[in-house]
Design an enzyme around this catalytic site. Structure first.
Site, PDB file in Angstrom:
ATOM      1  N   GLY A 176      -0.981   3.671 -23.207  1.00 47.71           N
ATOM      2  CA  GLY A 176      -0.675   2.268 -22.973  1.00 47.71           C
ATOM      3  C   GLY A 176       0.074   2.085 -21.672  1.00 47.71           C
ATOM      4  N   SER A 177       0.711   0.948 -21.535  1.00 45.78           N
ATOM      5  CA  SER A 177       1.448   0.638 -20.314  1.00 45.78           C
ATOM      6  C   SER A 177       2.733   1.461 -20.245  1.00 45.78           C
ATOM      7  CB  SER A 177       1.793  -0.854 -20.276  1.00 45.78           C
ATOM      8  OG  SER A 177       2.722  -1.172 -21.305  1.00 45.78           O
ATOM      9  N   GLU A 185       0.503   8.871 -22.362  1.00 45.15           N
ATOM     10  CA  GLU A 185      -0.475   8.682 -21.280  1.00 45.15           C
ATOM     11  C   GLU A 185      -0.402   7.216 -20.878  1.00 45.15           C
ATOM     12  OE1 GLU A 185      -5.148   9.522 -20.145  1.00 45.15           O
ATOM     13  OE2 GLU A 185      -4.418  10.025 -22.141  1.00 45.15           O
ATOM     14  N   CYS A 219      -6.168   3.833 -16.399  1.00 52.62           N
ATOM     15  CA  CYS A 219      -4.907   4.337 -15.837  1.00 52.62           C
ATOM     16  C   CYS A 219      -5.184   5.153 -14.584  1.00 52.62           C
ATOM     17  CB  CYS A 219      -4.150   5.160 -16.868  1.00 52.62           C
ATOM     18  SG  CYS A 219      -5.061   6.591 -17.476  1.00 52.62           S
ATOM     19  N   VAL A 270       5.267   0.035 -22.699  1.00 51.28           N
ATOM     20  CA  VAL A 270       5.043   0.476 -24.073  1.00 51.28           C
ATOM     21  C   VAL A 270       5.490   1.920 -24.245  1.00 51.28           C
ATOM     22  CG1 VAL A 270       3.237   1.027 -25.762  1.00 51.28           C
ATOM     23  CG2 VAL A 270       3.182  -1.149 -24.560  1.00 51.28           C
ATOM     24  N   GLY A 271       5.149   2.761 -23.295  1.00 54.60           N
ATOM     25  CA  GLY A 271       5.522   4.167 -23.366  1.00 54.60           C
ATOM     26  C   GLY A 271       7.024   4.377 -23.329  1.00 54.60           C
TER      27      GLY A 271
END
Length: 402
Positions: free
Chosen positions: A240-241, A262, A296, A244-245
């Site tokens: 995710g973004s 990731e 990404c 979020v990470g």
């Protein structure tokens, strides 16, 4: 569409499964999935509840006690069969990925091929879970180390790779003796349900218990947070973004859990005077507009030596003018739609920020309308001249802006 029928996708579907069995919850709301390709309704999904999650966890705990004792090569055999089953369903699953997410058909099929490839890789790994043996200072003794499975692991995947990221995590976890809970993006739940149906066939053929491969489609604010905070989940893999990470890392690390993150990427390509532009230009274009810039690994920035700046710029403009944008199931097209209208708004907002900081849009940047573009999710990829110090340059924009 025929591929929906082949994959077991009904008009309405349930959102949580422990393998072959599906929980019948309807109280948590219904996701109505429309394709970004043409705006048409595909199917709906009833979201799983926290109660469903707890039920899956109990089942997974029991399954782990069984699965960890299965010899690793035999676990690999199950993964091998999953890979073969994916080969059987490659075309319909790839078509669904393309239609539900909006990436090109070749990319959709490529995603399923990545699932197959990781299954093949994992099968080999199942016979390579080696450990060291060491001499001991004690007579008649020898020391050795041995890998043990973590337990329950969770894969939280993003919309841009609806199925491949799950397989990368789940198949390797499976050969290691772990059981997996999958929470896919609520934007592409049908691809996840189809994958679960395919795996269920292998589970049934081998008379395996419920709880080895689990799926729950639910709200991030409820189910997602439960996963992050649950001490029973030994590892959480999040795609995710960066925002979020960061949140996931903080929550999971607070309970000393493990994470695989990731996240986003503000990727750049540097073109030097010695570069072969016949190779570089196609690479830049595919990197920037493939999956409509929603990867990404998408190319976001291009740094060009001043001596060849105009030559590269002219070559890029020529290449962009030749791009065909339209239905991704038509293999003549190079770029499909963005995932939804929110993504379109983010695209337009980013371009406004570019202009407000002094940047210049030299190609594209428009929403495409008319016949074939009824979903409102198609845009013309943008090329922007910008200075490196601009704020907008410092962060990832998940859209086809170079």
């Amino acid at each position: 569409m025929e591929f929906l029928k082949i994959l077991g996708i009904s008009n309405t579907n349930f959102g949580s499964s422990s393998g072959e069995k599906w929980n019948q919850t309807k109280s948590e709301g219904e996701l109505k999935i429309h394709s970004p390709v043409d705006g048409k309704f595909i199917a709906s999904v009833y979201q799983g509840s926290e109660k469903d999650y707890e039920k899956l966890m109990k089942t997974a705990e029991g399954a782990f006690l069984f699965w960890r004792m299965v010899p690793a090569p035999k676990r690999g055999e199950i993964v091998r069969q999953i890979g073969n089953k994916l080969r059987e369903y490659k075309e319909p699953l790839g078509s669904l990925v393309s239609y539900e997410m909006g990436k090109s058909l070749q990319e959709g099929l490529g995603e399923v091929q990545e699932m197959i490839d990781i299954c093949d890789f994992a099968v080999g790994q199942s016979r390579q879970l080696y450990g060291f043996t060491m001499q001991s200072e004690r007579p008649m003794h020898r020391m050795y180390d041995q890998y043990h499975p973590l337990g329950i692991v969770c894969t939280i995947s993003a919309f841009n790779f609806p199925v491949a990221v799950y397989a990368w995590n789940a198949m390797l976890a499976a050969v290691c003796g772990d059981v997996n809970i999958w929470k896919p993006s609520s934007k592409v739940p049908l691809s996840a349900i189809a994958t679960q149906n395919i795996i269920a066939k292998v589970l049934k053929e081998n008379n395996l218990p419920e709880g080895i491969f689990n799926l729950i489609i639910g709200k991030g604010s409820t189910v997602g947070e439960r996963i992050l905070n649950d001490k029973r989940v030994a590892m959480v893999s999040v795609t995710g973004s960066t925002m979020v990470g960061k949140h996931a890392a903080e929550v999971v690390s607070a309970r000393f859990g493990k994470t695989i993150l990731e996240l986003g990427g503000n990727n750049a390509i540097i073109i030097t005077p010695e570069a072969d532009l016949k190779i570089a230009i196609p690479a830049v274009v595919f990197g920037a507009v493939g999956t409509a810039g929603q990867r990404c690994t998408s190319t976001r920035r291009l740094i060009i030596h001043e001596s060849i700046y105009n030559k590269v710029k002219d070559s890029l403009l020529k290449a962009y003018k030749s791009l065909k944008i339209g239905n991704p199931l038509d293999q003549k097209n190079h770029m499909g739609p963005l995932i939804d209208k929110n993504a379109v708004n983010d695209f337009l907002t980013a371009l406004k920020r570019v202009k407000s900081e002094g940047g210049k849009i030299i190609f594209g940047g428009d929403v495409i309308s008319g016949k074939g573009y009824e979903s409102g999710c198609y845009v013309s990829p943008a090329i922007v001249e910008a200075q490196n110090h601009y704020e907008i340059v410092q962060e990832e924009t998940f859209a086809p802006i170079l």
